[in-house]
Motif scaffolding. Sequence first.
Motif, PDB file in Angstrom:
ATOM      1  N   ASP A  20      42.548  37.650  55.614  1.00 40.51           N
ATOM      2  CA  ASP A  20      41.853  38.336  54.540  1.00 40.51           C
ATOM      3  C   ASP A  20      42.619  38.342  53.227  1.00 40.51           C
ATOM      4  O   ASP A  20      43.820  38.066  53.366  1.00 40.51           O
ATOM      5  CB  ASP A  20      41.793  39.983  55.012  1.00 40.51           C
ATOM      6  N   SER A  21      42.090  38.590  52.053  1.00 41.76           N
ATOM      7  CA  SER A  21      42.672  38.353  50.888  1.00 41.76           C
ATOM      8  C   SER A  21      42.343  39.631  49.807  1.00 41.76           C
ATOM      9  O   SER A  21      41.199  40.100  49.981  1.00 41.76           O
ATOM     10  CB  SER A  21      42.594  37.127  50.397  1.00 41.76           C
ATOM     11  N   SER A  22      43.027  39.827  48.617  1.00 43.45           N
ATOM     12  CA  SER A  22      42.645  40.547  47.464  1.00 43.45           C
ATOM     13  C   SER A  22      42.938  39.908  46.355  1.00 43.45           C
ATOM     14  O   SER A  22      43.798  38.786  46.359  1.00 43.45           O
ATOM     15  CB  SER A  22      43.385  41.911  47.844  1.00 43.45           C
ATOM     16  N   TRP A  23      42.263  40.290  45.330  1.00 43.19           N
ATOM     17  CA  TRP A  23      42.468  39.670  44.124  1.00 43.19           C
ATOM     18  C   TRP A  23      41.892  40.672  43.153  1.00 43.19           C
ATOM     19  O   TRP A  23      41.327  41.443  43.183  1.00 43.19           O
ATOM     20  CB  TRP A  23      41.372  38.421  43.970  1.00 43.19           C
ATOM     21  N   LEU A  24      42.474  40.246  41.763  1.00 45.61           N
ATOM     22  CA  LEU A  24      41.957  40.877  40.614  1.00 45.61           C
ATOM     23  C   LEU A  24      40.990  40.090  40.029  1.00 45.61           C
ATOM     24  O   LEU A  24      40.791  38.894  39.784  1.00 45.61           O
ATOM     25  CB  LEU A  24      43.213  41.091  39.628  1.00 45.61           C
ATOM     26  N   LEU A  25      39.771  40.994  39.495  1.00 44.12           N
ATOM     27  CA  LEU A  25      38.580  40.153  38.983  1.00 44.12           C
ATOM     28  C   LEU A  25      38.651  40.676  37.610  1.00 44.12           C
ATOM     29  O   LEU A  25      38.507  42.112  37.160  1.00 44.12           O
ATOM     30  CB  LEU A  25      37.396  40.627  39.647  1.00 44.12           C
ATOM     31  N   GLY A  30      35.759  36.753  34.204  1.00 45.82           N
ATOM     32  CA  GLY A  30      35.135  36.274  35.413  1.00 45.82           C
ATOM     33  C   GLY A  30      36.038  35.860  36.401  1.00 45.82           C
ATOM     34  O   GLY A  30      35.682  35.254  37.462  1.00 45.82           O
ATOM     35  N   VAL A  31      37.442  35.562  35.723  1.00 44.66           N
ATOM     36  CA  VAL A  31      38.418  35.073  36.631  1.00 44.66           C
ATOM     37  C   VAL A  31      38.994  35.914  37.615  1.00 44.66           C
ATOM     38  O   VAL A  31      39.226  37.001  37.377  1.00 44.66           O
ATOM     39  CB  VAL A  31      39.432  34.512  35.581  1.00 44.66           C
ATOM     40  N   ARG A  32      39.064  35.159  38.658  1.00 45.82           N
ATOM     41  CA  ARG A  32      39.922  36.082  40.113  1.00 45.82           C
ATOM     42  C   ARG A  32      41.332  35.314  40.172  1.00 45.82           C
ATOM     43  O   ARG A  32      41.448  34.206  40.173  1.00 45.82           O
ATOM     44  CB  ARG A  32      38.922  35.443  41.386  1.00 45.82           C
ATOM     45  N   GLU A  33      42.045  36.318  40.444  1.00 48.42           N
ATOM     46  CA  GLU A  33      43.361  35.850  40.568  1.00 48.42           C
ATOM     47  C   GLU A  33      44.096  36.356  41.937  1.00 48.42           C
ATOM     48  O   GLU A  33      43.895  37.613  42.309  1.00 48.42           O
ATOM     49  CB  GLU A  33      44.291  36.293  39.433  1.00 48.42           C
ATOM     50  N   LEU A  34      44.289  35.615  42.748  1.00 48.37           N
ATOM     51  CA  LEU A  34      44.728  36.058  44.098  1.00 48.37           C
ATOM     52  C   LEU A  34      46.023  36.980  44.020  1.00 48.37           C
ATOM     53  O   LEU A  34      47.028  36.826  43.163  1.00 48.37           O
ATOM     54  CB  LEU A  34      45.161  34.722  44.787  1.00 48.37           C
ATOM     55  N   MET A  35      45.924  38.339  44.717  1.00 48.94           N
ATOM     56  CA  MET A  35      47.062  39.033  44.881  1.00 48.94           C
ATOM     57  C   MET A  35      47.849  39.224  45.928  1.00 48.94           C
ATOM     58  O   MET A  35      49.095  38.983  45.906  1.00 48.94           O
ATOM     59  CB  MET A  35      46.310  40.674  44.447  1.00 48.94           C
ATOM     60  N   ASP A  36      47.072  39.493  47.007  1.00 51.38           N
ATOM     61  CA  ASP A  36      47.899  39.469  48.412  1.00 51.38           C
ATOM     62  C   ASP A  36      46.892  38.835  49.517  1.00 51.38           C
ATOM     63  O   ASP A  36      45.936  38.446  49.307  1.00 51.38           O
ATOM     64  CB  ASP A  36      47.698  40.882  48.903  1.00 51.38           C
ATOM     65  N   VAL A  37      47.476  38.536  50.518  1.00 51.08           N
ATOM     66  CA  VAL A  37      46.716  37.827  51.548  1.00 51.08           C
ATOM     67  C   VAL A  37      47.362  38.473  52.835  1.00 51.08           C
ATOM     68  O   VAL A  37      48.392  39.090  52.753  1.00 51.08           O
ATOM     69  CB  VAL A  37      47.410  36.508  51.870  1.00 51.08           C
ATOM     70  N   PRO A  63      43.748  48.046  51.294  1.00 52.77           N
ATOM     71  CA  PRO A  63      43.134  48.995  50.859  1.00 52.77           C
ATOM     72  C   PRO A  63      41.633  48.818  50.363  1.00 52.77           C
ATOM     73  O   PRO A  63      41.378  47.737  50.139  1.00 52.77           O
ATOM     74  CB  PRO A  63      44.046  49.364  49.601  1.00 52.77           C
ATOM     75  N   ASP A  64      40.879  49.842  50.241  1.00 51.72           N
ATOM     76  CA  ASP A  64      39.607  49.560  49.783  1.00 51.72           C
ATOM     77  C   ASP A  64      39.541  48.882  48.449  1.00 51.72           C
ATOM     78  O   ASP A  64      40.531  49.204  47.482  1.00 51.72           O
ATOM     79  CB  ASP A  64      38.903  50.749  49.589  1.00 51.72           C
ATOM     80  N   ALA A  65      38.520  48.298  47.785  1.00 56.08           N
ATOM     81  CA  ALA A  65      38.384  47.894  46.434  1.00 56.08           C
ATOM     82  C   ALA A  65      38.173  49.042  45.388  1.00 56.08           C
ATOM     83  O   ALA A  65      37.991  50.071  45.999  1.00 56.08           O
ATOM     84  CB  ALA A  65      37.255  47.135  46.452  1.00 56.08           C
ATOM     85  N   PHE A  66      38.707  49.021  44.301  1.00 54.57           N
ATOM     86  CA  PHE A  66      38.787  49.908  43.198  1.00 54.57           C
ATOM     87  C   PHE A  66      38.578  49.424  41.723  1.00 54.57           C
ATOM     88  O   PHE A  66      39.041  48.228  41.636  1.00 54.57           O
ATOM     89  CB  PHE A  66      39.896  50.916  43.433  1.00 54.57           C
ATOM     90  N   ASP A  67      38.025  49.971  40.982  1.00 58.57           N
ATOM     91  CA  ASP A  67      37.990  49.535  39.443  1.00 58.57           C
ATOM     92  C   ASP A  67      39.207  49.967  38.684  1.00 58.57           C
ATOM     93  O   ASP A  67      39.805  51.092  39.175  1.00 58.57           O
ATOM     94  CB  ASP A  67      37.012  50.124  38.921  1.00 58.57           C
ATOM     95  N   TYR A  75      40.122  45.450  41.606  1.00 54.96           N
ATOM     96  CA  TYR A  75      40.773  45.094  42.867  1.00 54.96           C
ATOM     97  C   TYR A  75      39.658  44.968  43.844  1.00 54.96           C
ATOM     98  O   TYR A  75      38.911  45.888  43.850  1.00 54.96           O
ATOM     99  CB  TYR A  75      41.643  46.163  43.141  1.00 54.96           C
ATOM    100  N   GLU A  76      39.548  43.801  44.173  1.00 52.48           N
ATOM    101  CA  GLU A  76      38.647  43.536  45.063  1.00 52.48           C
ATOM    102  C   GLU A  76      39.246  42.713  46.299  1.00 52.48           C
ATOM    103  O   GLU A  76      40.291  42.236  46.365  1.00 52.48           O
ATOM    104  CB  GLU A  76      37.433  42.515  44.785  1.00 52.48           C
ATOM    105  N   ARG A  77      38.698  42.713  47.642  1.00 50.24           N
ATOM    106  CA  ARG A  77      39.116  42.263  48.871  1.00 50.24           C
ATOM    107  C   ARG A  77      37.992  41.884  49.898  1.00 50.24           C
ATOM    108  O   ARG A  77      36.910  42.108  49.597  1.00 50.24           O
ATOM    109  CB  ARG A  77      40.085  43.408  49.474  1.00 50.24           C
TER     110      ARG A  77
END
Length: 151
Positions: A20-25, A30-37, A63-67, A75-77
């Motif tokens: 699974d992964s998370s990123w900042l959008l 519109g660019v996504r940046e990998l945060m965690d795996v 964690p859940d996604a949040f703005d 923060y998306e996952r």
Amino acid sequence: MDPRELQPAELLGRVLIDVDSSWLLDHSTGVRELMDVWLTFEGLGQIRVHTLSGLRLHLGPPPDAFDMPDLECSYERGHLAPALVGELVGHRVIGVGLLAELAGEPFPPGMVLEFESAVLAFVDRGDDLAIGPWPDPDRWRGLSWAGDVRL
């Protein structure tokens, strides 16, 4: 409660069963940046691979996604795993190595996981998580092998 921190050697002999992964959008570009795996291993559960004064491994779910409206990002996952890692689902870790900066940083900036079919480095590069094949002298310039544990 803080999640338990793991040592890379605790992954030895375990089969990767999910990624699974998370990123900042960035909303403006519109660019996504990998945060965690999150690597899910049999017998351990979900392990967060992230950067915080070096590479860290913590047991626990994402964690859940949040703005973050003040930063114009969110923060998306989800299951947008880096391709190289996703291909290793179902494979066993047969070797674990630590990486050290040649300049002698006080913390290990990364680890190498050797699976049955590939070897990947997970590295803290200026507080960004970088993942790629090991060895690759061009990509991982300035890192040295600090020792390993093998099955």
